[in-house]
Write a protein that holds these residues in place. Structure first.
Motif, PDB file in Angstrom:
ATOM      1  N   GLY A  27      41.202 -50.212 -76.550  1.00 14.32           N
ATOM      2  CA  GLY A  27      41.227 -49.030 -76.523  1.00 14.32           C
ATOM      3  C   GLY A  27      41.570 -48.178 -75.225  1.00 14.32           C
ATOM      4  O   GLY A  27      41.425 -48.556 -74.083  1.00 14.32           O
ATOM      5  N   THR A  43      37.898 -44.703 -75.085  1.00 11.71           N
ATOM      6  CA  THR A  43      37.020 -45.212 -76.393  1.00 11.71           C
ATOM      7  C   THR A  43      35.692 -45.175 -75.623  1.00 11.71           C
ATOM      8  O   THR A  43      35.450 -45.399 -74.599  1.00 11.71           O
ATOM      9  CB  THR A  43      37.491 -46.567 -77.089  1.00 11.71           C
ATOM     10  OG1 THR A  43      37.718 -47.271 -76.158  1.00 11.71           O
ATOM     11  CG2 THR A  43      38.770 -46.061 -77.930  1.00 11.71           C
ATOM     12  N   ALA A  48      39.259 -44.568 -83.578  1.00  8.58           N
ATOM     13  CA  ALA A  48      40.480 -44.816 -82.737  1.00  8.58           C
ATOM     14  C   ALA A  48      41.138 -45.689 -83.970  1.00  8.58           C
ATOM     15  O   ALA A  48      40.614 -46.627 -84.475  1.00  8.58           O
ATOM     16  CB  ALA A  48      40.168 -45.557 -81.383  1.00  8.58           C
TER      17      ALA A  48
END
Length: 101
Positions: free
Chosen positions: A17, A20, A73
Protein backbone atom coordinates in the motif's frame (compact mmCIF):
# COMPACT_ATOMS: atom_id res chain seq x y z
CA UNK A 1 2.97 -10.13 -6.25
CA UNK A 2 2.17 -12.43 -7.87
CA UNK A 3 -1.01 -10.81 -9.14
CA UNK A 4 -2.39 -13.83 -11.04
CA UNK A 5 -3.46 -17.32 -10.09
CA UNK A 6 -5.49 -20.10 -11.72
CA UNK A 7 -8.91 -21.22 -10.58
CA UNK A 8 -8.75 -23.82 -7.79
CA UNK A 9 -5.31 -22.78 -6.53
CA UNK A 10 -3.95 -21.53 -3.22
CA UNK A 11 -1.35 -18.81 -3.60
CA UNK A 12 0.74 -16.60 -1.30
CA UNK A 13 0.86 -12.96 -2.38
CA UNK A 14 2.51 -9.82 -1.07
CA UNK A 15 0.39 -6.68 -1.18
CA UNK A 16 1.83 -3.19 -0.93
CA UNK A 17 0.00 0.00 0.00
CA UNK A 18 0.91 3.65 -0.15
CA UNK A 19 0.01 6.09 2.63
CA UNK A 20 -1.63 3.19 4.49
CA UNK A 21 -1.51 2.37 8.19
CA UNK A 22 -2.04 -1.39 8.22
CA UNK A 23 -1.94 -3.24 11.52
CA UNK A 24 -3.28 -6.44 13.07
CA UNK A 25 -6.88 -5.21 12.69
CA UNK A 26 -6.62 -4.72 8.92
CA UNK A 27 -8.94 -6.86 6.85
CA UNK A 28 -8.24 -7.76 3.23
CA UNK A 29 -10.80 -8.85 0.68
CA UNK A 30 -10.80 -9.81 -2.99
CA UNK A 31 -13.66 -10.12 -5.42
CA UNK A 32 -15.27 -13.15 -7.03
CA UNK A 33 -15.34 -15.35 -3.95
CA UNK A 34 -11.59 -15.36 -3.38
CA UNK A 35 -10.95 -16.32 0.25
CA UNK A 36 -8.20 -14.66 2.26
CA UNK A 37 -7.14 -17.75 4.22
CA UNK A 38 -4.47 -15.90 6.22
CA UNK A 39 -3.02 -12.41 6.45
CA UNK A 40 0.22 -11.26 8.05
CA UNK A 41 0.81 -7.51 8.22
CA UNK A 42 4.54 -6.91 7.80
CA UNK A 43 4.44 -3.12 8.12
CA UNK A 44 2.03 -0.21 7.70
CA UNK A 45 2.40 -0.62 3.92
CA UNK A 46 3.07 -4.34 3.37
CA UNK A 47 1.25 -7.60 4.04
CA UNK A 48 1.58 -11.25 3.05
CA UNK A 49 -1.68 -13.05 2.26
CA UNK A 50 -2.61 -16.62 1.46
CA UNK A 51 -5.48 -16.68 -1.04
CA UNK A 52 -7.73 -19.61 -1.90
CA UNK A 53 -9.11 -19.21 -5.42
CA UNK A 54 -12.39 -21.11 -5.88
CA UNK A 55 -12.44 -23.64 -8.73
CA UNK A 56 -15.47 -21.83 -10.15
CA UNK A 57 -14.17 -18.27 -9.75
CA UNK A 58 -14.74 -16.22 -12.87
CA UNK A 59 -11.74 -15.72 -15.10
CA UNK A 60 -10.40 -12.21 -15.44
CA UNK A 61 -9.45 -9.22 -13.31
CA UNK A 62 -10.90 -8.54 -9.88
CA UNK A 63 -10.35 -5.90 -7.25
CA UNK A 64 -8.78 -5.97 -3.81
CA UNK A 65 -9.52 -3.94 -0.66
CA UNK A 66 -7.67 -3.36 2.61
CA UNK A 67 -9.60 -1.80 5.49
CA UNK A 68 -8.16 -0.51 8.76
CA UNK A 69 -10.73 1.22 10.97
CA UNK A 70 -12.07 4.03 8.72
CA UNK A 71 -9.18 3.83 6.24
CA UNK A 72 -10.03 1.99 3.02
CA UNK A 73 -7.48 1.30 0.29
CA UNK A 74 -8.56 -0.48 -2.87
CA UNK A 75 -7.39 -1.32 -6.33
CA UNK A 76 -9.52 -2.19 -9.33
CA UNK A 77 -8.27 -5.01 -11.54
CA UNK A 78 -5.44 -5.66 -9.09
CA UNK A 79 -5.61 -9.45 -9.28
CA UNK A 80 -6.31 -11.72 -12.26
CA UNK A 81 -7.89 -15.18 -12.06
CA UNK A 82 -6.71 -17.39 -14.92
CA UNK A 83 -8.20 -20.63 -16.25
CA UNK A 84 -7.60 -23.64 -14.05
CA UNK A 85 -6.86 -27.18 -15.17
CA UNK A 86 -10.00 -28.70 -16.72
CA UNK A 87 -11.33 -31.88 -15.16
CA UNK A 88 -14.45 -34.06 -15.32
CA UNK A 89 -16.93 -33.70 -12.50
CA UNK A 90 -19.06 -36.74 -13.27
CA UNK A 91 -20.12 -39.24 -15.89
CA UNK A 92 -23.06 -41.52 -16.20
CA UNK A 93 -24.50 -43.99 -16.25
CA UNK A 94 -22.12 -45.75 -13.92
CA UNK A 95 -22.44 -49.10 -15.71
CA UNK A 96 -23.86 -50.62 -18.89
CA UNK A 97 -24.43 -54.34 -19.62
CA UNK A 98 -22.30 -55.95 -22.31
CA UNK A 99 -23.76 -55.40 -25.75
CA UNK A 100 -25.93 -52.72 -24.11
CA UNK A 101 -26.71 -49.34 -25.52
Amino acid sequence: MPNTSPQGATVTVTVTGQNTHWDGSTTFSFGDGIVVASATVNSETSATLTLAIPAYAGEGPTGATAQTAGEVANISNGFVVTAGTPYLLSSGPGSVPQQGR
